[in-house]
Design an enzyme around this catalytic site. Structure first.
Site, PDB file in Angstrom:
ATOM      1  N   ASN A  97       2.908   0.478  -7.231  1.00 20.50           N
ATOM      2  CA  ASN A  97       3.218   1.336  -8.398  1.00 20.50           C
ATOM      3  C   ASN A  97       3.885   2.651  -7.991  1.00 20.50           C
ATOM      4  OD1 ASN A  97       0.849   2.335  -7.292  1.00 20.50           O
ATOM      5  ND2 ASN A  97      -0.031   2.943  -9.247  1.00 20.50           N
ATOM      6  N   ASP A 113      -8.727   2.605  -2.436  1.00 20.80           N
ATOM      7  CA  ASP A 113      -7.926   2.970  -3.617  1.00 20.80           C
ATOM      8  C   ASP A 113      -7.464   4.431  -3.492  1.00 20.80           C
ATOM      9  OD1 ASP A 113      -6.559   2.895  -5.992  1.00 20.80           O
ATOM     10  OD2 ASP A 113      -8.329   2.723  -7.272  1.00 20.80           O
TER      11      ASP A 113
HETATM   12 ZN   LIG Z   1      -5.201   1.517  -7.158  1.00 14.97          ZN
END
Ligand SMILES: [Zn+2]
Length: 433
Positions: free
Chosen positions: A97, A308
């Site tokens: 992303n 993350d």
């Molecule tokens: Zn993520």
């Protein structure tokens, strides 16, 4: 620098090969040459005295946002790799992303080129499931695979279209590729900004019920069973998800899962007085969910600890809670938070190491994660008993968004080696790399 390195008398924990004990590790030309219980005598070797330290396979993080291309103010591939090796990671999977999204060979090649330039750790690519992460049209999976992508994901965005998800699971099988999913039913999470419960009520914030995650996990297990595909569940946060993944594994479905240190450490009370550093998606849940995630980590339901790592600038976090961006940085605190969980008795040290090494390597079929002869000499040397205080001002990451600033944590990374090259030592990135 010598291309022969001898790590002397460290405690080697290599879960894949069933090793836990004092060993000498010999590295030649970037690969593990020998792991020996008896002391080795080697001429002309560079010696690393590792007595009292842990000598571990380099950690692998399946879930990292490096922000480049597009948001270099938050992180670059170089600063992200610096944060990684400072945290003991020798391999990271870069989420797609970015701006533009990694849904093409062009962006994949760009990230690979920057990673080669940084020359610090292995950067593996995650390609997008759908073009532009729009959830509408599938990206060119074959091209992404030939460009080196090791998984596909629309991370941060769920694939709401079940038909498209089903096709992705089917098509990915042609490449034996895991499909990594951010499990969230947007019709259930709605405008929610934190876990739905007592704290959200007290703060007057809109909640996200656990069903927003669990219902999507349930849907994907049905699709997985039917397609016989390969699914990886990102950042598991709820008891219900852990239960469904456990059942699915028991029935032989090809599912793997990861959990983040923040989800197995903090509950939703960390939001406290609208602390935007506790804003993430999925949100921090309850004590009971933490216990369930920890049980999942311990019993093998969850395969990997992933951070993350989601860098954000001050502007994205110094706003009202419901306007703040989701996510926290994690690469430089993951080991400490994991070892703190070991100290609390929720995980064995061996299992913790497996979750940072063998587990993630197997989940995505990556090299490394173990120290058998012939394996890449990706090695992390840890001083397990040294305590330190998290100081976000000292992060190598370009961003400071952590809820753990000021926390005392056990376990310091003494050295990180990648392909037999020393890339980090005693708080410093090695220039000689
Ligand atoms: Zn993520």
């Amino acid at each position: 620098m010598s291309s022969t390195i001898l790590f002397r008398r460290g405690r080697v924990i290599d879960p894949r090969n069933g090793v836990d004990g004092v060993r000498d590790v010999l590295v030649r030309d970037g690969r593990v040459a020998e792991v020996s219980e008896a002391p080795l005598q080697v001429q002309d070797a560079q010696v690393v005295e590792a007595s009292g330290k842990l000598v571990l396979p380099g950690f692998i993080d399946l879930h990292v946002h490096l922000r480049e291309p597009g948001e270099e103010g938050k992180e670059t591939i170089l600063t992200g790799c610096m944060a990684a090796v400072a945290g003991g990671f020798t391999g990271v999977v870069a989420m797609p992303n970015t701006k533009p999204v990694n849904d093409s060979v062009l962006v994949s090649e760009y990230v690979k080129a920057k990673a080669r330039e940084a020359r610090l750790c292995h950067v593996y690519l995650a390609g997008a499931i759908t073009k532009g992460l729009q959830g509408e049209e599938m990206a060119e999976m074959g091209a992404l695979v030939s460009a080196g992508c090791v998984c596909i994901t629309d991370d941060g965005r769920p694939v709401m279209n079940a038909g498209l998800m089903r096709r992705a699971l089917q098509y990915a099988q042609l490449f034996d590729l895991p499909v990594m999913v951010h499990e969230e039913d947007l019709t259930l999470s709605g405008k929610g900004v934190m876990n739905e419960g007592r704290t959200s009520t007290r703060l007057g914030l809109t909640g996200i019920p656990p069903s927003a995650e669990v219902a999507m996990v349930a849907r994907d297990m049905v699709l997985l069973e039917e397609t016989k595909g390969r699914l990886h569940v990102a950042h598991v946060s709820c008891e219900g998800s852990v239960r469904l993944i456990r059942e699915a594994k028991r029935r032989g479905l090809r599912v793997t899962a990861e959990a983040t240190p923040h989800h197995f450490t903090l509950d939703d009370e960390a939001v406290g007085a609208y602390d935007t550093h506790a804003r993430m998606n999925p949100p921090l849940r309850t004590r009971r969910d933490i216990e369930a995630v920890r049980e999942g980590l311990a019993d093998g339901t969850i395969d990997a600890i992933a951070t993350d790592h989601a860098p954000h600038g001050v502007l994205e976090k110094q706003v009202e809670f419901d306007k703040a961006w989701n996510g926290v940085v994690g690469l430089e605190t993951a080991l400490g938070l994991t070892l703190a969980t070991v100290r609390e008795g929720a995980l064995s040290l061996q299992r913790a190491v497996a979750l940072l090494t063998d587990g993630p390597a197997r989940a995505f079929g990556l090299p490394g994660g173990h120290l058998a002869p012939g394996a890449p000499a990706d090695i992390t040397v840890v001083e397990p008993d040294v305590e330190w205080t998290v100081d976000s001002a000292r992060f190598f990451s370009r961003s400071r968004n952590t809820p753990f600033h000021g926390r005392r944590l056990p376990g310091r990374v003494a050295q990180t080696w990648v392909d037999g090259r020393l890339v980090f030592e005693d708080g410093h990135i090695k220039e000689s790399r």
